[in-house]
Design a protein around this motif. Structure first.
Motif, PDB file in Angstrom:
ATOM      1  N   ARG A 131       0.829  -1.212   0.000  1.00 60.19           N
ATOM      2  CA  ARG A 131       0.000   0.000   0.000  1.00 60.19           C
ATOM      3  C   ARG A 131       0.863   1.262   0.000  1.00 60.19           C
ATOM      4  NH1 ARG A 131      -5.223  -1.679   0.746  1.00 60.19           N
ATOM      5  NH2 ARG A 131      -5.479  -3.715   1.712  1.00 60.19           N
ATOM      6  N   GLY A 132       1.911   1.233  -0.839  1.00 62.49           N
ATOM      7  CA  GLY A 132       2.762   2.390  -1.029  1.00 62.49           C
ATOM      8  C   GLY A 132       3.955   2.468  -0.107  1.00 62.49           C
ATOM      9  N   LYS A 133       4.040   1.603   0.884  1.00 56.32           N
ATOM     10  CA  LYS A 133       5.142   1.641   1.835  1.00 56.32           C
ATOM     11  C   LYS A 133       6.152   0.549   1.506  1.00 56.32           C
ATOM     12  CE  LYS A 133       6.196   1.604   6.780  1.00 56.32           C
ATOM     13  NZ  LYS A 133       5.639   1.479   8.160  1.00 56.32           N
ATOM     14  N   ALA A 134       7.435   0.940   1.346  1.00 57.92           N
ATOM     15  CA  ALA A 134       8.475  -0.012   0.971  1.00 57.92           C
ATOM     16  C   ALA A 134       8.794  -0.943   2.132  1.00 57.92           C
ATOM     17  CB  ALA A 134       9.731   0.734   0.541  1.00 57.92           C
ATOM     18  N   SER A 135       8.940  -2.237   1.801  1.00 56.17           N
ATOM     19  CA  SER A 135       9.279  -3.242   2.800  1.00 56.17           C
ATOM     20  C   SER A 135      10.292  -4.200   2.187  1.00 56.17           C
ATOM     21  CB  SER A 135       8.012  -3.988   3.237  1.00 56.17           C
ATOM     22  OG  SER A 135       8.314  -4.979   4.192  1.00 56.17           O
ATOM     23  N   GLN A 136      11.483  -4.257   2.755  1.00 51.03           N
ATOM     24  CA  GLN A 136      12.545  -5.103   2.196  1.00 51.03           C
ATOM     25  C   GLN A 136      12.254  -6.570   2.442  1.00 51.03           C
ATOM     26  OE1 GLN A 136      16.341  -3.790   3.683  1.00 51.03           O
ATOM     27  NE2 GLN A 136      16.246  -1.840   2.617  1.00 51.03           N
ATOM     28  N   ARG A 137      12.506  -7.370   1.411  1.00 47.05           N
ATOM     29  CA  ARG A 137      12.300  -8.809   1.512  1.00 47.05           C
ATOM     30  C   ARG A 137      13.607  -9.598   1.456  1.00 47.05           C
ATOM     31  NH1 ARG A 137       8.991  -7.399   3.718  1.00 47.05           N
ATOM     32  NH2 ARG A 137       6.736  -7.596   3.578  1.00 47.05           N
ATOM     33  N   ARG A 138      14.701  -8.941   1.141  1.00 45.73           N
ATOM     34  CA  ARG A 138      16.039  -9.536   1.216  1.00 45.73           C
ATOM     35  C   ARG A 138      16.998  -8.463   1.704  1.00 45.73           C
ATOM     36  NH1 ARG A 138      14.055 -12.540  -3.108  1.00 45.73           N
ATOM     37  NH2 ARG A 138      14.127 -10.657  -4.383  1.00 45.73           N
ATOM     38  N   ARG A 139      18.001  -8.899   2.464  1.00 46.60           N
ATOM     39  CA  ARG A 139      19.016  -7.958   2.963  1.00 46.60           C
ATOM     40  C   ARG A 139      20.404  -8.513   2.680  1.00 46.60           C
ATOM     41  NH1 ARG A 139      16.815  -4.056   6.333  1.00 46.60           N
ATOM     42  NH2 ARG A 139      14.679  -4.450   6.994  1.00 46.60           N
ATOM     43  N   PRO A 140      21.325  -7.640   2.238  1.00 44.87           N
ATOM     44  CA  PRO A 140      21.076  -6.222   1.950  1.00 44.87           C
ATOM     45  C   PRO A 140      20.267  -6.057   0.679  1.00 44.87           C
ATOM     46  CG  PRO A 140      23.303  -6.823   1.302  1.00 44.87           C
ATOM     47  CD  PRO A 140      22.730  -8.026   1.988  1.00 44.87           C
ATOM     48  N   ALA A 141      19.393  -5.076   0.671  1.00 48.99           N
ATOM     49  CA  ALA A 141      18.558  -4.823  -0.500  1.00 48.99           C
ATOM     50  C   ALA A 141      19.377  -4.114  -1.571  1.00 48.99           C
ATOM     51  CB  ALA A 141      17.356  -3.967  -0.117  1.00 48.99           C
ATOM     52  N   ARG A 142      19.259  -4.592  -2.789  1.00 50.78           N
ATOM     53  CA  ARG A 142      19.965  -3.958  -3.900  1.00 50.78           C
ATOM     54  C   ARG A 142      19.282  -2.653  -4.302  1.00 50.78           C
ATOM     55  NH1 ARG A 142      20.042  -9.415  -7.298  1.00 50.78           N
ATOM     56  NH2 ARG A 142      18.180  -9.664  -5.989  1.00 50.78           N
ATOM     57  N   PRO A 143      20.048  -1.719  -4.838  1.00 47.48           N
ATOM     58  CA  PRO A 143      19.467  -0.409  -5.165  1.00 47.48           C
ATOM     59  C   PRO A 143      18.494  -0.475  -6.347  1.00 47.48           C
ATOM     60  CG  PRO A 143      21.747  -0.533  -5.927  1.00 47.48           C
ATOM     61  CD  PRO A 143      21.502  -1.760  -5.093  1.00 47.48           C
ATOM     62  N   GLU A 144      17.588   0.462  -6.349  1.00 46.49           N
ATOM     63  CA  GLU A 144      16.651   0.658  -7.458  1.00 46.49           C
ATOM     64  C   GLU A 144      17.412   1.113  -8.694  1.00 46.49           C
ATOM     65  OE1 GLU A 144      13.193   3.988  -8.423  1.00 46.49           O
ATOM     66  OE2 GLU A 144      13.658   3.435  -6.359  1.00 46.49           O
ATOM     67  N   VAL A 145      17.085   0.527  -9.856  1.00 46.66           N
ATOM     68  CA  VAL A 145      17.737   0.900 -11.107  1.00 46.66           C
ATOM     69  C   VAL A 145      16.719   0.933 -12.237  1.00 46.66           C
ATOM     70  CG1 VAL A 145      20.062   0.077 -10.539  1.00 46.66           C
ATOM     71  CG2 VAL A 145      18.406  -1.521 -11.521  1.00 46.66           C
ATOM     72  N   SER A 146      17.022   1.681 -13.294  1.00 42.70           N
ATOM     73  CA  SER A 146      16.192   1.724 -14.499  1.00 42.70           C
ATOM     74  C   SER A 146      16.889   0.928 -15.588  1.00 42.70           C
ATOM     75  CB  SER A 146      15.973   3.168 -14.963  1.00 42.70           C
ATOM     76  OG  SER A 146      15.203   3.882 -14.028  1.00 42.70           O
ATOM     77  N   LEU A 147      16.175  -0.036 -16.164  1.00 43.59           N
ATOM     78  CA  LEU A 147      16.777  -0.947 -17.130  1.00 43.59           C
ATOM     79  C   LEU A 147      15.982  -0.987 -18.425  1.00 43.59           C
ATOM     80  CD1 LEU A 147      17.518  -4.022 -14.798  1.00 43.59           C
ATOM     81  CD2 LEU A 147      19.036  -2.105 -15.346  1.00 43.59           C
ATOM     82  N   CYS A 148      16.698  -1.186 -19.522  1.00 45.69           N
ATOM     83  CA  CYS A 148      16.052  -1.463 -20.802  1.00 45.69           C
ATOM     84  C   CYS A 148      15.553  -2.906 -20.772  1.00 45.69           C
ATOM     85  CB  CYS A 148      17.028  -1.241 -21.946  1.00 45.69           C
ATOM     86  SG  CYS A 148      18.372  -2.461 -22.009  1.00 45.69           S
ATOM     87  N   GLN A 149      14.821  -3.289 -21.800  1.00 45.44           N
ATOM     88  CA  GLN A 149      14.273  -4.632 -21.825  1.00 45.44           C
ATOM     89  C   GLN A 149      15.378  -5.695 -21.844  1.00 45.44           C
ATOM     90  OE1 GLN A 149      11.492  -7.435 -24.670  1.00 45.44           O
ATOM     91  NE2 GLN A 149      11.083  -5.265 -24.636  1.00 45.44           N
ATOM     92  N   ALA A 150      16.441  -5.460 -22.607  1.00 41.55           N
ATOM     93  CA  ALA A 150      17.515  -6.446 -22.714  1.00 41.55           C
ATOM     94  C   ALA A 150      18.220  -6.655 -21.373  1.00 41.55           C
ATOM     95  CB  ALA A 150      18.518  -6.015 -23.784  1.00 41.55           C
ATOM     96  N   CYS A 151      18.492  -5.577 -20.652  1.00 35.48           N
ATOM     97  CA  CYS A 151      19.181  -5.697 -19.363  1.00 35.48           C
ATOM     98  C   CYS A 151      18.265  -6.324 -18.308  1.00 35.48           C
ATOM     99  CB  CYS A 151      19.677  -4.341 -18.894  1.00 35.48           C
ATOM    100  SG  CYS A 151      21.127  -3.751 -19.818  1.00 35.48           S
ATOM    101  N   LEU A 152      16.966  -5.977 -18.344  1.00 33.53           N
ATOM    102  CA  LEU A 152      16.030  -6.603 -17.417  1.00 33.53           C
ATOM    103  C   LEU A 152      15.943  -8.092 -17.691  1.00 33.53           C
ATOM    104  CD1 LEU A 152      13.856  -6.226 -15.166  1.00 33.53           C
ATOM    105  CD2 LEU A 152      12.186  -6.072 -17.030  1.00 33.53           C
ATOM    106  N   LYS A 153      15.849  -8.458 -18.949  1.00 30.46           N
ATOM    107  CA  LYS A 153      15.785  -9.869 -19.335  1.00 30.46           C
ATOM    108  C   LYS A 153      17.030 -10.609 -18.839  1.00 30.46           C
ATOM    109  CE  LYS A 153      15.214 -12.772 -23.489  1.00 30.46           C
ATOM    110  NZ  LYS A 153      16.504 -13.473 -23.550  1.00 30.46           N
ATOM    111  N   GLN A 154      18.181 -10.018 -19.035  1.00 27.43           N
ATOM    112  CA  GLN A 154      19.425 -10.633 -18.599  1.00 27.43           C
ATOM    113  C   GLN A 154      19.431 -10.873 -17.092  1.00 27.43           C
ATOM    114  OE1 GLN A 154      23.268  -8.873 -19.954  1.00 27.43           O
ATOM    115  NE2 GLN A 154      23.680  -8.576 -17.788  1.00 27.43           N
ATOM    116  N   GLN A 155      18.985  -9.886 -16.342  1.00 29.29           N
ATOM    117  CA  GLN A 155      18.988  -9.997 -14.886  1.00 29.29           C
ATOM    118  C   GLN A 155      17.976 -11.027 -14.399  1.00 29.29           C
ATOM    119  OE1 GLN A 155      21.353  -8.299 -13.307  1.00 29.29           O
ATOM    120  NE2 GLN A 155      20.842  -9.133 -11.301  1.00 29.29           N
TER     121      GLN A 155
END
Length: 203
Positions: A51-75
């Motif tokens: 409901r809009g509030k961030a909650s980590q599900r793994r630690r350490p949490a990796r940073p937010e990033v913006s990816l193209c389709q190819a990089c997202l697919k790779q990850q």
């Protein structure tokens, strides 16, 4: 966690990592977005928004990033097959969806799913899946096509849809193929599975 540690195989634009980008809290962008931003997604792999509030599900949490389709697919190709739990994945409406995220079974209600929808998905995840329809490995993914479930609010279709049973290799493939069917997208949120079971849903 540093970007190089979190995403060692992805190269990021320098301009999205300088002091100004950090000041305005702009996520780092993969180098491909500098020349082609028609398809991009904000990848926040270890975080669930309740409901809009961030909650980590793994630690350490990796940073937010913006990816193209190819990089997202790779990850995602690298990480999704390693998830040992069960997944119910719903094919998104490529013309309308802005988020595609995983919610653990015990957090359906907290994430905002209607009780009837949460119950229907939970029952499907508890059913026997048998072998993968593409190979002889055990199925852990249920793939619901748009033809079977055109809306996430359609409880009856979620309950009655045949759904394709897939292993942890072919399930992610099906998901990423659905992304590839659209040439333009701006997704504000994609994460990775966690826990024992859950669903990939779209809004």
């Amino acid at each position: 966690m540093r970007l190089e540690q979190a995403y060692p195989e992805i190269r990021f634009r320098w301009r999205s990592r300088n002091w100004w980008a950090r000041l305005v809290r702009m996520p780092a962008e993969c180098e491909h977005l500098e020349h082609d931003g028609a398809w991009m997604a904000t990848f926040i792999p270890d975080t669930l928004y309740l409901r809009g509030k961030a909650s980590q599900r793994r630690r350490p949490a990796r940073p937010e990033v913006s990816l193209c389709q190819a990089c997202l697919k790779q990850q995602m190709e690298k990480e999704l097959p390693g998830f040992p739990g069960r997944v119910a994945a719903f094919e998104p409406d490529n013309a309308e969806f802005t988020q595609y995220f995983f919610v653990g079974s015990d957090e359906f209600s907290a994430a905002g799913l209607q009780p009837e929808v949460a119950a229907a998905i939970g029952r499907r995840l508890e059913q026997q899946m048998g072998p993968c329809e593409r190979c002889d490995r055990a199925a852990t993914w249920l793939w619901f096509s748009r033809e079977e479930v055109p809306s996430m609010d359609d409880v009856g279709r979620i309950a009655m849809a045949r759904a394709e049973t897939l292993c942890s290799h072919h399930g992610p493939q099906k998901l990423l193929q659905s992304f590839a069917r659209t040439s333009e997208a701006n997704l504000f949120y994609i994460n990775l599975p966690y826990g024992e079971s859950g669903a990939y849903v779209w809004i």
